[in-house]
Design a protein around this motif. Structure first.
Motif, mmCIF file in Angstrom:
data_model
loop_
_atom_site.group_PDB
_atom_site.id
_atom_site.type_symbol
_atom_site.label_atom_id
_atom_site.label_comp_id
_atom_site.label_asym_id
_atom_site.label_seq_id
_atom_site.Cartn_x
_atom_site.Cartn_y
_atom_site.Cartn_z
ATOM 1 N N HIS A 293 -8.962 -0.296 7.142
ATOM 2 C CA HIS A 293 -8.209 -1.541 7.613
ATOM 3 C C HIS A 293 -7.663 -1.443 9.639
ATOM 4 C CE1 HIS A 293 -4.746 -2.056 4.493
ATOM 5 N NE2 HIS A 293 -5.710 -1.536 3.815
ATOM 6 N N HIS B 111 -7.223 1.887 0.362
ATOM 7 C CA HIS B 111 -7.326 1.510 1.619
ATOM 8 C C HIS B 111 -7.581 2.754 2.822
ATOM 9 C CE1 HIS B 111 -5.827 -2.063 0.434
ATOM 10 N NE2 HIS B 111 -5.177 -1.487 -0.993
ATOM 11 N N ILE C 231 1.210 -1.749 -0.018
ATOM 12 C CA ILE C 231 0.592 -0.198 -0.333
ATOM 13 C C ILE C 231 1.217 1.515 0.184
ATOM 14 C CG2 ILE C 231 -2.034 1.337 1.372
ATOM 15 C CD1 ILE C 231 -2.663 -2.284 0.246
ATOM 16 N N ASP D 283 -3.024 0.083 -5.412
ATOM 17 C CA ASP D 283 -3.120 0.005 -4.130
ATOM 18 C C ASP D 283 -2.450 2.047 -3.201
ATOM 19 O OD1 ASP D 283 -4.535 -1.853 -3.495
ATOM 20 O OD2 ASP D 283 -3.493 -2.271 -4.401
ATOM 21 N N GLY E 176 -3.149 3.912 0.098
ATOM 22 C CA GLY E 176 -3.676 4.636 1.865
ATOM 23 C C GLY E 176 -3.863 5.488 2.091
#
Ligand SMILES: *Cc1c(COP(=O)(O)O)cnc(C)c1O
Length: 230
Positions: free
Chosen positions: A92, A71, A27, A48, A50
């Protein structure tokens, strides 16, 4: 602990990916980083990313290509879940039962299933959020959880103590790995499917990989130092 990075984002990504074992998801943590920097990573094929703040994430989501997997890794307030529920790929940082309740509700409204990890408190610092082990066991055994048809719990996330003491970090990561393994083995539930262990940041990801991580979250090593920090 981390030295400033002078290479391009693309070079940094390539170098990190070259050294990663197979089946590890990287990430790119893009909080406080500009749209242009994210586009650079996207241009290098990365998908990906975050983020820690709902408002910032929502704005970036609107401006960037729709095949990015976003994310959410920061502390999430229940009243802000609605801003990210339409598009978030994986949350998460679920640290409260009420938060799961709200995620399930917003996922239902958006006619989707939202994938979640449970954040476990493993560090010595008081400030890091998360369930402790006993609370986690209580959560996964609770009957109420089984009624959350619009979420899936796919694993665990944790942050080690911010320290140079590798043994300390390793001990904390291994504790989490053990909890992950026992849950994976023992829990049979349609809501819970233990696949992901999200541990490891720029300063400790190599230790995390030794401890069984399969998802690492790197900001500084990819983008360089962040301009501001809360
Ligand atoms: C900011 C952040 C990261 C990335 O940190 P770096 O040290 O820059 O790699 C990873 N995980 C979480 C939860 C974060 O808040």
């Amino acid at each position: 602990m981390i030295h400033s990075v002078h290479h391009s984002i693309q070079d940094n990504l390539n170098q990190i990916k070259q050294e990663l074992p197979p089946n590890i998801t990287l990430i790119a943590v893009s909080k406080f980083q500009s749209i242009n920097k994210i586009k650079e990573a996207y241009g290098a094929g990365h998908r990906d990313f975050g983020e820690n703040y709902t408002q910032e994430l929502k704005e970036k989501y609107q401006q960037l290509p729709k095949d990015i997997r976003w994310h959410f890794i920061g502390h999430l307030q229940t009243n802000k879940v609605k801003y990210i529920a339409p598009f978030i790929h994986l949350i998460h940082s679920v640290d409260k039962f009420n938060l799961l309740y709200e995620i399930n509700k917003q996922a239902f409204k958006n006619k989707r299933i939202i994938n979640c990890l449970i954040q476990i408190h493993i560090a010595q610092e008081e400030t890091k959020f998360g369930f402790n082990k006993a609370e986690f066991i209580e959560l996964i055994q609770s009957k109420n959880l089984q009624e959350f048809n619009n979420i899936k719990i796919l694993g665990l996330m944790g942050m080690a103590t911010y320290t140079d003491n590798k043994e300390q970090i390793k001990k904390e990561f291994l504790e989490l790995k053990q909890l992950f393994d026992t849950t994976k083995k023992d829990i049979k539930s349609p809501i819970i499917d233990m696949q992901i262990l999200s541990i490891g940041m720029s300063n400790d990801y190599k230790i995390a990989l030794e401890c069984g991580s399969n998802m690492i979250r790197l900001g500084t090593l990819i983008f360089g130092e962040r301009k501001k920090e809360n």
